[in-house]
Structure formats: structure tokens, C-alpha cells
Design a protein around this motif. Structure first.
Motif, mmCIF file in Angstrom:
data_model
loop_
_atom_site.group_PDB
_atom_site.id
_atom_site.type_symbol
_atom_site.label_atom_id
_atom_site.label_comp_id
_atom_site.label_asym_id
_atom_site.label_seq_id
_atom_site.Cartn_x
_atom_site.Cartn_y
_atom_site.Cartn_z
ATOM 1 N N GLU A 96 -54.565 33.417 90.464
ATOM 2 C CA GLU A 96 -54.776 34.324 91.485
ATOM 3 C C GLU A 96 -56.033 33.133 92.007
ATOM 4 O O GLU A 96 -56.433 32.697 93.577
ATOM 5 C CB GLU A 96 -55.043 35.745 92.370
ATOM 6 N N ASP A 97 -56.707 33.439 91.295
ATOM 7 C CA ASP A 97 -58.419 32.965 91.742
ATOM 8 C C ASP A 97 -58.753 31.798 92.346
ATOM 9 O O ASP A 97 -58.704 31.068 93.336
ATOM 10 C CB ASP A 97 -59.231 32.930 90.995
ATOM 11 N N TYR A 98 -57.827 30.657 92.034
ATOM 12 C CA TYR A 98 -56.771 28.912 92.198
ATOM 13 C C TYR A 98 -55.741 29.119 93.263
ATOM 14 O O TYR A 98 -55.253 28.085 93.200
ATOM 15 C CB TYR A 98 -57.769 28.795 91.296
ATOM 16 N N ALA A 99 -55.301 30.359 93.880
ATOM 17 C CA ALA A 99 -54.095 29.464 94.484
ATOM 18 C C ALA A 99 -54.862 28.676 96.137
ATOM 19 O O ALA A 99 -53.729 28.564 96.558
ATOM 20 C CB ALA A 99 -54.039 31.038 95.456
ATOM 21 N N ARG A 100 -55.862 28.883 96.540
ATOM 22 C CA ARG A 100 -56.191 27.672 97.310
ATOM 23 C C ARG A 100 -56.173 26.711 96.675
ATOM 24 O O ARG A 100 -55.679 25.485 98.073
ATOM 25 C CB ARG A 100 -57.632 28.160 97.321
ATOM 26 N N LEU A 101 -55.230 25.836 95.962
ATOM 27 C CA LEU A 101 -55.407 24.705 95.266
ATOM 28 C C LEU A 101 -53.854 24.018 95.689
ATOM 29 O O LEU A 101 -53.777 22.898 95.667
ATOM 30 C CB LEU A 101 -55.490 24.602 94.263
ATOM 31 N N ARG A 102 -53.381 25.231 96.195
ATOM 32 C CA ARG A 102 -51.820 25.047 96.763
ATOM 33 C C ARG A 102 -50.952 24.276 95.461
ATOM 34 O O ARG A 102 -50.615 23.247 95.892
ATOM 35 C CB ARG A 102 -51.638 24.309 98.075
ATOM 36 N N TYR A 103 -51.264 24.705 94.343
ATOM 37 C CA TYR A 103 -50.581 24.016 93.181
ATOM 38 C C TYR A 103 -48.656 24.377 93.433
ATOM 39 O O TYR A 103 -48.413 24.993 93.552
ATOM 40 C CB TYR A 103 -51.122 24.368 91.872
ATOM 41 N N ASP A 104 -48.275 23.135 92.769
ATOM 42 C CA ASP A 104 -47.115 23.216 92.810
ATOM 43 C C ASP A 104 -46.623 23.682 91.757
ATOM 44 O O ASP A 104 -44.888 24.309 91.637
ATOM 45 C CB ASP A 104 -46.627 22.022 93.327
ATOM 46 N N VAL A 105 -46.826 23.413 90.409
ATOM 47 C CA VAL A 105 -46.979 23.967 89.006
ATOM 48 C C VAL A 105 -47.265 24.331 88.026
ATOM 49 O O VAL A 105 -48.916 23.940 88.268
ATOM 50 C CB VAL A 105 -46.375 22.888 87.815
ATOM 51 N N ALA A 106 -47.857 25.048 87.503
ATOM 52 C CA ALA A 106 -48.292 25.653 86.563
ATOM 53 C C ALA A 106 -47.752 25.737 84.915
ATOM 54 O O ALA A 106 -47.072 26.706 84.777
ATOM 55 C CB ALA A 106 -48.554 26.932 86.781
ATOM 56 N N ILE A 107 -49.149 24.897 84.900
ATOM 57 C CA ILE A 107 -48.787 25.214 83.138
ATOM 58 C C ILE A 107 -49.470 25.628 81.946
ATOM 59 O O ILE A 107 -50.810 26.251 82.186
ATOM 60 C CB ILE A 107 -48.649 23.387 82.003
ATOM 61 N N LEU A 108 -49.199 27.149 81.576
ATOM 62 C CA LEU A 108 -49.081 28.046 80.867
ATOM 63 C C LEU A 108 -49.378 27.580 79.195
ATOM 64 O O LEU A 108 -47.968 27.964 78.650
ATOM 65 C CB LEU A 108 -48.591 29.261 80.858
ATOM 66 N N VAL A 119 -53.488 23.352 84.763
ATOM 67 C CA VAL A 119 -52.730 23.270 83.687
ATOM 68 C C VAL A 119 -53.610 24.401 83.383
ATOM 69 O O VAL A 119 -55.204 24.655 83.113
ATOM 70 C CB VAL A 119 -53.487 21.946 82.256
ATOM 71 N N LEU A 120 -53.506 25.854 83.104
ATOM 72 C CA LEU A 120 -54.428 26.757 82.371
ATOM 73 C C LEU A 120 -53.820 27.274 80.560
ATOM 74 O O LEU A 120 -52.874 26.757 80.229
ATOM 75 C CB LEU A 120 -54.050 28.669 82.589
ATOM 76 N N GLY A 121 -55.610 27.916 80.423
ATOM 77 C CA GLY A 121 -55.504 27.786 78.843
ATOM 78 C C GLY A 121 -56.745 28.213 78.235
ATOM 79 O O GLY A 121 -57.929 28.036 79.445
ATOM 80 N N GLY A 122 -56.844 28.244 77.013
ATOM 81 C CA GLY A 122 -57.766 27.763 75.663
ATOM 82 C C GLY A 122 -59.045 26.772 75.819
ATOM 83 O O GLY A 122 -58.900 25.877 76.732
ATOM 84 N N SER A 123 -59.667 27.003 74.811
ATOM 85 C CA SER A 123 -60.106 25.740 74.577
ATOM 86 C C SER A 123 -59.717 24.199 74.363
ATOM 87 O O SER A 123 -59.607 23.227 74.600
ATOM 88 C CB SER A 123 -61.576 25.720 73.297
ATOM 89 N N THR A 124 -58.362 25.258 74.095
ATOM 90 C CA THR A 124 -57.472 23.019 74.002
ATOM 91 C C THR A 124 -56.814 22.520 75.218
ATOM 92 O O THR A 124 -56.364 21.561 75.039
ATOM 93 C CB THR A 124 -56.493 24.051 73.133
ATOM 94 N N VAL A 125 -56.885 23.402 75.805
ATOM 95 C CA VAL A 125 -56.991 22.719 77.310
ATOM 96 C C VAL A 125 -58.653 22.439 77.990
ATOM 97 O O VAL A 125 -57.754 21.457 79.138
ATOM 98 C CB VAL A 125 -56.441 23.681 78.624
ATOM 99 N N PHE A 126 -59.280 23.072 77.860
ATOM 100 C CA PHE A 126 -59.922 22.770 78.161
ATOM 101 C C PHE A 126 -61.029 21.316 77.741
ATOM 102 O O PHE A 126 -61.033 20.777 77.785
ATOM 103 C CB PHE A 126 -61.198 23.634 78.122
#
Length: 348
Positions: free
Chosen positions: A128-140, A74-81
């Protein structure tokens, strides 16, 4: 035989130079080890409240991906954090628990890559920084931080150590915050109020009447900066324009770039509209959704989720400052995302 000298000064033996260099390197190694120890301690001390782990994100460090495991970032700002709440009360953690309940024995993890004040421009770099996590779904999940201007900063990239090694040092941030505290005489609330009247990290820590007064002040600041949010149906819907208006062009381009980056890393992408904070936010999201519809018309790996009316940000039980959610508000968002995430997940 006496060794020749130059100017009456005998040259230092090579062995002495090597010993000196070795001692200098040993001293540097001891200093670096001590600093690393302090940094690891700070990570552990602040991890549950306001910190990040040694890899630069909130929560436990994700290990190697297990066979059959499906991963969501899950990517975002302070509301995700999850600003103002504990790690386990941010919506990514609540979403993980709900998915675990639904999937039973199937392995699933949700990783919180949110970072306060980051906008959509940071998404591609973060994926790109966290591609090593091998994620299947990315939430923007971000639009708030791009309402006033496009944020062109990736805060983790301020650290050369993170860029080179993937280790995120916390000590520089702690020292910087200490310096700010000295500058403002220990009143960090004043520092944030002066530098950014919309983001006030003191509110969540206050109680009773003081908390209500502080929260009301933030809501007034939001309305002064962004304008009000009209009740649903109280005014004609903002019509989607072909493409994005000029004011949202950079934001739309950043979201498109992030979607492409997610696809490039083999992920399916959920673009989520946050709870509406103002009419200008409705306009921004309308343009962005229209842009993505036009750009990825036949793309089945893209999912658009509208949570604009999922909660009322004026309700203090779900949003303590008119933007950042309480544990109850985060629970609503997590529940609303379960079905979309399940629909986006590839088969195990």
C-alpha cells in the motif's frame, strides 16, 4: 491620547506579535532545512552500502512509469535487501539486469522493497505504501523472520514523516545506531549478538580466518535456534496439512493478506520459497503453500515458486553466514526467478 493599560502594563502591539511569530517560523524553517540537508547527505553517503534512498527503499528512486514499462517489486527482509552485499549485488538488482537482457528494448525495472528483519505481516502495508510505483508484479520472499515468532512490525512506519509524506528520514536511524555504539563501547557486533544471535551484521565485513570463524558461529547459532536441515531425500517429506498448523497460522494469514493486497493494486503475485534453512522452515513453507493453494485454487494471478533447494546455505561461497547470500548466491536466485517473472508479467 494614551492607550489604556491594565495593571500598569501596556499591551504589546499586534504588529510586534506578528513579527515575533514570523521570526520563530523562520528559525524553524532554517533548522528544518539544515536537518533536511544533513539527511539527504546521509542518504547519499550510505545508499550504496547499507542505506536506503529518500523514499525508503534500496537503489535509485524510481521515477514516473514509462509507457510500456513493466515493473516488479520485491518484498522481504534482509535477504531481499541484500544484507552484507552492495545494492548492485542484491538479487533484485541482478534480476533486473537479467530481465533487461532477455527483453531487449522493452522497458523493465525491479525495485527492492526489502527491509531487514521485516516479516510477512509487513507486506500488505508495504504494498500500500508503494502503490504509487504502479507495479505489475509483486514478489513475496520471506519466511525466515517468521520462524521463531510472527513479526508484527513495519519498520518504515516508525517514522511519522514517512507515513505522512513518503519521505524516509535516515538521520534518526543513524543517531540511534550511534547511541547503540556508545552503549556497547563501540562494539556493535556485541550489540547484535546480544539482541539477536541469528542476525549478526558484522560478519560480511570481516575477512580471512576471522570471517570464517564468525560465519561458523552464526551457523551454529542458527542450528541451535532452528534445528538442522536434513539432506534432500534423507527423511520422509513433510506432508502438507489441510490449512496451516497453529504455529504457522499467523504467517499463513499474513501471506494470504499480502496476496490479496497485491491483487487489489492490480498486480500479479509471485510467492517464493527461500532456500531452506532448517526442517522447521520446510514445514512452514509446506503449510503456507498448501494454504494458498486451497484459498486461491482458481486464481491465475498467483504464482508459486519453490527455491528451497536452489542453493546450499552451508556452502560459504553462496551464503556467508548460513542465511544471507553472497553475490554468487544472489546470482543463482536471480537466474532462477527470470522465467517465473516473465511468465507472470502482463503483456507490454
Amino acid at each position: 491620547m494614551v492607550s489604556p493599560t491594565r495593571g500598569g502594563i501596556r499591551p504589546r502591539p499586534r504588529r510586534a506579535l506578528l513579527v515575533g511569530a514570523a521570526l520563530a517560523l523562520a528559525s524553524l524553517a532554517v533548522t528544518a532545512s539544515a536537518l533536511l540537508g544533513v539527511d539527504v547527505y546521509l542518504h547519499h553517503r550510505y545508499a550504496e552500502s547499507v542505506g536506503v534512498n529518500v523514499r525508503g527503499y534500496r537503489g535509485l528512486v524510481a521515477g514516473a512509469k514509462r509507457p510500456g514499462e513493466r515493473r516488479v517489486v520485491v518484498l522481504g527482509g534482509s535477504t531481499v535487501f541484500g544484507y552484507g552485499v552492495r545494492t548492485t549485488e542484491a538479487f533484485p538488482a541482478l534480476l533486473e539486469r537479467r530481465l533487461e537482457s532477455r527483453l531487449g528494448q522493452e522497458a523493465v525495472s525491479v525495485i527492492n522493497l526489502g527491509y531487514p528483519k521485516e516479516g510477512a505481516w509487513s507486506f500488505r502495508a508495504t504494498l500500500e505504501d508503494y502503490a504509487r510505483l504502479r507495479y505489475d508484479v509483486a514478489i513475496l520472499y520471506e519466511g525466515y523472520n517468521d520462524l521463531r515468532k510472527a513479526h508484527r512490525r513495519v519498520f518504515r512506519h516508525d517514522s511519522p514523516i514517512f507515513r505522512l509524506t513518503g519521505y524516509f528520514p535516515l538521520l534518526p536511524l543513524v543517531l540511534a545506531e550511534k547511541a547503540r555504539a556508545i552503549r556497547y563501547g563501540g562494539d556493535l557486533a556485541e550489540r547484535y549478538n546480544v539482541e539477536d544471535p541469528v542476525f549478526r551484521p558484522d560478519v560480511a565485513d570481516r575477512t580471512s580466518a576471522a570471517a570464517l570463524a564468525a560465519a561458523a558461529g552464526v551457523v551454529r547459532s542458527l542450528e541451535a535456534v532452528l534445528g538442522p536441515l536434513s539432506p534432500d531425500g534423507a527423511k520422509p517429506a513433510l506432508a502438507a496439512q489441510p490449512g496451516c498448523r497453529d504455529r504457522w497460522r499467523a504467517y499463513c494469514a499474513a501471506m494470504e493478506d499480502a496476496v490479496r493486497a497485491g491483487f487489489a493494486h492490480g498486480a500479479r503475485v509471485l510467492v517464493v520459497t527461500q532456500p531452506y534453512v532448517a526442517d522447521v522452515h520446510v514445514e512452514q513453507q509446506s503449510d503456507m503453500v498448501q494454504h494458498l493453494h486451497e484459498t486461491f485454487a482458481d486464481e491465475r494471478r498467483l504464482f508459486l515458486v519453490d527455491l528451497g533447494r536452489a542453493v546450499d546455505l552451508r556452502d560459504r561461497t553462496v551464503a556467508f553466514d548460513g542465511m544471507h547470500l553472497t553475490p554468487q548466491g544472489n546470482a543463482v536466485i536471480a537466474a532462477a526467478l527470470v522465467e517465473p517473472v516473465l511468465a507472470a508479467m502482463p503483456a507490454p
